[in-house]
Design an enzyme around this catalytic site. Sequence first.
Site, PDB file in Angstrom:
ATOM      1  N   SER A 188       0.600  -1.317   0.095  1.00  0.00           N
ATOM      2  CA  SER A 188       0.011  -0.127   0.158  1.00  0.00           C
ATOM      3  C   SER A 188       0.874   1.209  -0.165  1.00  0.00           C
ATOM      4  CB  SER A 188      -0.866  -0.091   1.276  1.00  0.00           C
ATOM      5  OG  SER A 188      -1.510   1.236   1.271  1.00  0.00           O
ATOM      6  N   ASP A 189       0.430   2.198  -0.861  1.00  0.00           N
ATOM      7  CA  ASP A 189       0.967   3.670  -0.941  1.00  0.00           C
ATOM      8  C   ASP A 189       0.605   4.164   0.819  1.00  0.00           C
ATOM      9  OD1 ASP A 189       2.149   6.009  -1.613  1.00  0.00           O
ATOM     10  OD2 ASP A 189       0.254   6.751  -2.388  1.00  0.00           O
ATOM     11  N   LYS A 190       0.993   5.388   1.075  1.00  0.00           N
ATOM     12  CA  LYS A 190       0.537   5.877   2.421  1.00  0.00           C
ATOM     13  C   LYS A 190      -0.048   7.152   2.199  1.00  0.00           C
ATOM     14  CE  LYS A 190       3.429   8.651   4.509  1.00  0.00           C
ATOM     15  NZ  LYS A 190       2.584   9.854   4.547  1.00  0.00           N
TER      16      LYS A 190
END
Length: 795
Positions: A510-512
């Site tokens: 996942s991206d943040k």
Amino acid sequence: MASNQGLCFHCNEVIPKGVNLNVSILGSSQAMCCQGCAAVAQTIIESGLEDYYQHRTAASPSAQDLVPDALVKMLEYDDESVQLEFVAQNETSKEVLLSIEGIACAACAWLIEKQLSHIAGVQKIHVNSTTQRATLVWDDQQVKLSQLLQSVHKLGYNATPFQTDKQEEIDRKLYRSHLLKLGVAGLATMQVMMFAIALYGDLFDDMELIYRDYFRWVSLIMATPVLLFSAQPFYFGAYRSLKAKTLNMDVPVSIALLGAYSASLYATVNGTGEVYFESVSMFTFLLLLGRLLELRARRKASETSSNMLKLVPKLAMRLDKSGQQQKIAASQLKHSDIIVILPGEVVPADGQVVFGESEFDESSLTGESLPITKKLGDKVFAGTINHEQTVHLAVEAVSQNTFIANIMRLQEQAQSEKPKIATIADSVARYFVFGLLVIAALTYTFWHFHSPEDAFWITLAVLVATCPCALSLATPAALTAATHKLSKTGLLVKRGHVLESLAKVTSVVSDKTGTLTEGKLQIKQVNCLSVTDEATTLQLIGALEAQSSHPIANAFSEYQGLTATNIEHHTGLGLSGMVDGKQLKLGKASFCKQAAEPIAGMLELVLMVDNGLAARVYLSDTIKKDAVSFSKGLKARDISLSMLTGDDSAQVEYVAKQLHITDIASGTLPQQKLDVVKNKTQSSPHLLMLGDGVNDGPVLAAAPLSIAMGLGTDIAKSSADAVLLGSRLTTLLTAVDLAKKTKKIIAQNLAWALGYNALILPLAVAGIVTPYMAAIGMSLSSLAVLTNSLRLNKQ
């Protein structure tokens, strides 16, 4: 013959108001009354027969006189103004969603796809046999929509652009037609069965031959309307299939019906042999009953996307140049028009707020029940409801280019793009029909020599019992139900493999920013390091960020009084540009060649002015409310969670700690993100990439399965396989559970369909199963598959 004012040059009929069609004839532009006359005139010119117009002594027949009404209607669909309501314009192509009448099974869908895909200019054609719709993308410069519709028409199907109201009327007509055919078959079956009892029940051992023949002739009279009227859908389906040199389930059904009736007719006329009129009537009745229930199930499965378009109102309140309100058709709105949305009204078009502030209910799009506040500059979507105060919107998209229309098209595309299991099932069904015909022929040959009087009805039972209706429905019915269920929860599926891949996911990367966090950064601290004060610092940064769509830019949206030039985006690093003659650089400390001075839980931005350190600005983001639940839910399902972000601030460690993430890759550029995902895919092939879709295009495209976040993403061009329309991460947990259940349902459906055929085939060949028993079994088998699939809607 001269052209009269207001009259069509071709047919001399009055030109309707608003029609502006012209064809160059004899060196001048001549007005036409409709697309049909224009097409006929153009054909005459292109055929080198232009002198026809010089020598004629009367007006030519109108297009309606020359070609069928259906063809004239198709020609009208080429009109640009007509297409505004149902055609979406892409960069180099056009896209339309079609309703197709007459689709009976997956083989019909395959036939249409095969025919249209060979036409020059057709870029994509996907047909959904469950919803009876097709997604068509074509180059209008190479081929016209009317030509493509005619190609479908030649196959025996009726294709029209999908419009909710018209589709409902088509569905109602189709339902009534099936109901009428079913009624005729039902009445005939009751009557013929009474005579069958007398003929075969040994009730009249001494019955004279004349009475037996009388009962047969009456049965023939009753069964004939069933064969000629009620059974028509099966004949048309078989004809289309054979015409295209393929096989579908209607072929064995038609052979069985025509064979049984022909043999019975022969026996009745000659007074010898057996009659099967009760089998013809009952078989048709049971098949039509199954089709009718299947039609209702299909309508139920597809009603979600149809109802979405119903949300968009037909009228809009537009402000004219003088500021006066004017009620017009929503389809007539143009880009940049200002429309007024009163409290309680539904938004008719996508737009941007230019006046006012209010809360909008977006539950129809995202599945989230709480209203969303929209203020100046925010996007508002068609189909959402204004709750509180009057707002003005600048129109950005209308009709088929709206967000809600994009959602519907992509849903249809996802359902039409068949996963591997669906493709295999379709192929098996076609080969199964061929095998069935061979087995039926062998069965008849065997019984003809061993028990000639039983050979025909045993063969008939074989054809009926093993018809692969359930096998063809097994996969598409489940996928359609599951896809629509996902759309209700706020996950838009764009690719056909999503459900299949979701069921196998073992790791999530996942991206943040904007994914695990809200993505709404707030300015927490400004440290000015030169003579520039805080207000000026923020104005300079706001000018640089004015044209950016990154979440960081939103934090400075209210500080955009200055104008920046020569702006350059240094992906993953920062921005540079000129403001009031000053050279600015903004971004990470490393990008500005400065030492970082992080603050726990905050993102550091460094501002350089003319190569001098001007300020350090600290922003903070908040973790999404359900991010912790999402992380725990993945762990409970034995799915690992990793973080992959371009941020290298102290906030990365802070978020990772809160969500118990140990696998972290921070400060990564897009190419580095791509490399990380490729490496992880080697050890974890069932990987899901989760990103905000703003600058994660390459990595989303490369991942085996990818989901982009948020309404702000341009879903029509996004690289992701699916889009999470709301902000709830836990929706993905629901999606994983539903995908696993869908996989089980498909397996159950295939097991049932194949198991039923494997069980019934030897019984039918052995003569244990009668034709009417076979018809009941086949119908119940198909209904069992549909009912089992619809359980997914209740997940």
